[in-house]
Write a protein that holds these residues in place. Structure first.
Motif: not given
Length: 349
Positions: A245-257, A329-342
């Protein structure tokens, strides 16, 4: 709340919900009805009288839903804040009523309950047939399956209700071994991890004297063995289903964003992390070594050395060899620098 804190809170809650459901089912059984049907040779009717139905597992389904929702909220709260192209702060939120999120938890709960109830009917049939084939009368057979009332607590103890069909087979063989009088077969009981060790001396004495263990004592031993295996099954359901449940919802939560335009899929990578366990899987250690640093894109699966594709640990449908007891475990990493440049380029344009 961290991932570990979520596990500590919800794994025991899910396990407890399973055990409470089993206790409720056992307490509502009319043993007279079960015995009457066994006397007629109607095993199917005896199984029906147990009333082991999907509707009985509402508490378990609710516990899973609570873990799922808490995991989604906790995950989005852990994401660093961002500033949108128009200068406003991006607010990450988890929609508990999101259609895909609803589908995911409903499907997990439904699959779990269906698997439990279908396997239980098979386990009940095995237990009833085994008892009658051993020459036990219908009453003794029913009590062996349903459990016997403890006069002190008023609760049924022992019995096979709630055990998987594999566990019922395991316990049936243990009982046969103790009653066999064969030293080698009896010694095998002493290797069982879920046995009550307080009975070991009695088994050792029977082996030394070249006889079977007393039948009345075997009833008590098998009762404790059954109770310990029910507890073990609850713990395994708590571990497996909470993590799923926790891994599934983390994947869903990132996709919601991503779906809400708050981040872009191209800026997200996921990374497999191996956690120490009693029996580590070499394939998972290899995946951690391969994917911990570089990771893979959000929509790409991790590839185990046997070719199995895994979107994340405990993902629905993955083989048991990659799931049961896995603590990765699974870690999601977001490239905030690339997002900021965009966003900067968008404002400049």
């Amino acid at each position: 709340m961290t991932f570990d804190e979520l596990l500590q809170q919800y794994e025991p809650r899910v396990a407890s919900a399973f055990r409470e459901t089993i206790e409720t089912i056992k307490s509502n059984i009319l043993i007279k009805t079960v015995v009457e049907r066994l006397e007629r040779g109607d095993i199917t009717g005896a199984i029906a009288a147990i009333q082991f139905e999907p509707e009985a597992f509402a508490t378990l389904e609710l516990a899973l839903r609570e873990a799922f929702n808490a995991g989604g909220v906790s995950f989005v709260q852990s994401l660093p804040s961002l500033v949108a192209a128009d200068g406003t702060r991006v607010l990450f939120q988890f929609g508990v009523r999101n259609l895909e999120a609803e589908r995911l938890i409903r499907e997990q709960s439904s699959t779990l309950v269906t698997n439990i109830t279908e396997d239980q009917r098979q386990a009940l049939r095995m237990a009833f047939e085994a008892g009658l084939s051993q020459g036990k009368n219908p009453t003794a057979t029913a009590l062996d399956v349903i459990g016997r009332v403890n006069r002190v607590t008023g609760r049924r103890e022992g019995g096979t209700i709630g055990l998987s069909s594999r566990q019922v087979d395991f316990i049936t063989r243990a009982e046969e071994n103790l009653l066999s009088g064969d030293p080698a077969s009896m010694k095998s009981y002493l290797d069982l991890k879920t046995r009550d060790k307080r009975f070991d001396r009695s088994v050792t004495k029977a082996i030394r004297e070249g006889r079977a263990v007393d039948a009345e004592l075997v009833k008590r031993m098998i009762g404790r063995l059954s109770d310990n295996n029910i507890r073990l099954r609850g713990e395994m359901i708590g571990l497996e289903e909470t993590r799923s449940a926790l891994f599934s919802v983390r994947d869903n939560a990132i996709r919601q964003q991503i779906g809400n335009g708050k981040i872009a899929a191209q800026d997200v990578t996921k990374h497999w992390l191996h956690s120490a366990s009693e029996h580590p899987r070499m394939q998972h250690i290899e995946m951690a070594a391969r994917y911990k640093a570089e990771g893979v894109p959000l929509d790409q699966a991790f590839v185990a050395s046997d070719g199995t594709l895994l979107m994340f640990p405990h993902a629905p449908g993955i083989p048991a060899k990659h799931k049961i007891g896995c603590r990765c475990r699974l870690e999601y990493r977001i490239d905030y620098i690339a997002a900021g440049l965009r966003r900067y380029r968008a404002r400049a344009a």
